[in-house]
Design an enzyme around this catalytic site. Structure first.
Site, short mmCIF file in Angstrom:
data_model
loop_
_atom_site.label_atom_id
_atom_site.label_comp_id
_atom_site.label_asym_id
_atom_site.label_seq_id
_atom_site.Cartn_x
_atom_site.Cartn_y
_atom_site.Cartn_z
CE LYS A 179 18.48 -46.72 10.11
NZ LYS A 179 18.76 -46.07 8.82
CG HIS A 297 26.48 -45.63 3.34
ND1 HIS A 297 25.75 -45.33 2.20
CD2 HIS A 297 25.57 -46.04 4.26
CE1 HIS A 297 24.47 -45.55 2.44
NE2 HIS A 297 24.33 -45.99 3.68
#
EC number: 4.1.1.39
Length: 488
Positions: A179, A297
């Site tokens: 992140k 994902h």
């Protein structure tokens, strides 16, 4: 029993007397149908249009997902139509819901190309979802026969081999997503990878939408990420990895990136669900040939899996992806920020991990399923989880899972290493308490507080996120329990 010869002859005679007749009379409804071991079974939730009989709606779904069109065609006489027609054989009302029905449909195995998810889905979900006879339609579950499953590769690596390769046993894997997911330079990106792994995580990962943007091209990301992996592995004395996202615009680009990930020493690469079923299968075949773990994902799944009355249940995606050959798939957290009913998620995890599952209606498993020795897929739990929830995560999800703390690692006030250490200490203290026979669920908060006495980063994490929870009722809940369960 199936329809008699006389009955079939009568139906065939009737259907050529007029251009358009009800699907149920065309042979797509058979309440006496005897299911074959080799049949592919599907369970649809149907909401018929006002005035449409649910049996006729079910027959229409069977017809339009197999051999039928809107009118009689004489070329049916040139085929083994009785064999190739899908058969709706059972319709049940959905408990406690008006005007919704569960329709059970059987498909002959010869309707499908061997080893092709694309061909399977072209029939099962290809055209029927826009059919006017139904107001809404949802594919809830499927049963794949062993004979059909044997035509698929299954997971490229599987849980058992992955544990041996990573040398991690008796606990969940620990990971985190870099992140911010977009905007970092390659050098800073690699630093995040290094800090997280050195602090105690097993994996760092790319997020779904980091590919090869102007701020960081893919080669730069791969090189800096693997530098971080290698340095952290050397410092910690453990095997570690980073999921390198090879998702790209074309298969040629994805193969190029995957090959480069192998060359620079990665043990795992990553793709997104949005690349499509054929691309996923192609990458799974590449991963097995090249001895790589393949992470998937589930980007985009909620566009069709979240609403309860239309689309497709995520458990079906779990089944298809196990067949397609991925090693990891995001499958929900229960306690995190993303959609996740506890019973539904338990059903997802069982679908990915069990060698054989029985009918379990509270978990949404409508069919018994023998997985024909296909390898296990490792579920991934990510999205809004933190160290203070470790007892709940271990209780709900067990050992065979990757727990990914993105913000719960990188958002730590003392830095990324501290966030990783907090998660590692929280997990190991909880596993130790469980192995000692303690009631780690009831005692979980106290176990964490005790561990935090000798781990400053864990104490900081507990203080920071102690009041964080996502208590929303899930939109997709079990149909066969008295009270819908919710996130806790």
């Amino acid at each position: 029993m199936s329809q008699s010869v006389e009955s079939r002859t009568r139906i065939k005679s009737e259907r050529y007397e007029s251009g358009v007749i009800p699907y149920a009379k065309m042979g797509y409804w058979d309440a006496d149908y005897v299911i074959k071991e080799t049949d592919i079974l599907a369970l649809f939730r149907i909401t018929p249009q006002p005035g449409v009989d649910p049996i006729e709606a079910s027959a229409a779904i069977a017809g339009e997902s197999s051999t039928a069109t809107w009118t009689v065609v004489w070329t049916d006489l040139l085929t083994a139509c009785d064999l190739y027609r899908a058969k709706a054989y059972r319709v049940d009302p959905v408990p406690n819901v008006a005007d919704q029905y569960f329709a059970y449909i059987a498909y002959d195995i010869d309707l499908f190309e061997e080893g092709s998810i694309a061909n399977l889905t072209a029939s099962i979900i290809g055209n029927v979802f826009g059919f006017k006879a139904v107001k809404a339609l949802r594919l809830e579950d499927m049963r794949m026969p062993v004979a059909y499953l044997k035509t698929f590769q299954g997971p490229a690596t599987g849980l058992i081999v992955e544990r041996e390769r990573m040398d991690k046993f008796g606990r969940p894997f620990l990971g985190a997503t870099v992140k911010p997911k977009l905007g970092l330079s390659g050098k800073n990106y690699g630093r995040v990878v290094y800090e997280g792994l050195k602090g105690g995580l097993d994996f760092l990962k790319d997020d779904e939408n980091i590919n090869s943007q102007p701020f960081m091209r893919w080669r730069e990301r791969f090189l800096y990420s693997m530098e971080g992996v290698n340095k952290a592995s050397a410092a910690a004395g453990e095997i570690k990895g980073h999921y390198l996202n090879v998702t790209a615009a074309t298969m040629e680009d994805m193969y190029e990136r995957a090959e480069f990930s192998k060359v620079v020493g990665s043990i795992i690469c990553m793709i997104d669900l949005v690349i499509g079923y054929t691309a996923i299968q192609s990458m799974a075949i590449w991963a097995r040939k090249n001895d790589m773990i393949l992470h998937l994902h589930r980007a985009g799944n909620s566009t069709y899996s979240r609403q309860k009355n239309h689309g497709m249940n995520f458990r079906v995606i779990c089944k298809w992806m196990r067949m397609a050959g991925v090693d990891h798939i995001h499958a929900g957290t229960v306690v995190g920020k993303l959609e996740g009913d506890p019973l539904m998620i338990k059903g997802f995890y069982n679908t990915l991990l069990a060698g054989e599952t029985e009918i379990n209606l509270p978990q949404g498993l409508f069919f018994a399923q023998n997985w024909a020795s296909l390898r296990k897929v490792v579920p991934v739990a990510s999205g809004g989880i933190h160290a203070g929830q470790m007892h709940q995560l271990l209780d709900y999800l067990g050992d065979d899972v990757v727990l990914q703390f993105g913000g719960g690692t990188i958002g730590h006030p003392d830095g990324i290493q501290a966030g990783a250490t907090a998660n590692r200490v929280a997990l190991e203290s909880m596993v130790m308490a469980r192995n000692e026979g303690r009631d780690f669920v009831a005692e979980g908060p106290q176990i964490l507080r005790d561990a935090a006495k000798t781990c400053g980063p864990l104490q900081t994490a507990l203080d920071l996120w102690k009041d964080i929870s996502f208590n929303y009722t899930s939109t997709d809940t079990a149909d066969f329990v008295e009270t819908p369960t919710a996130n806790v």
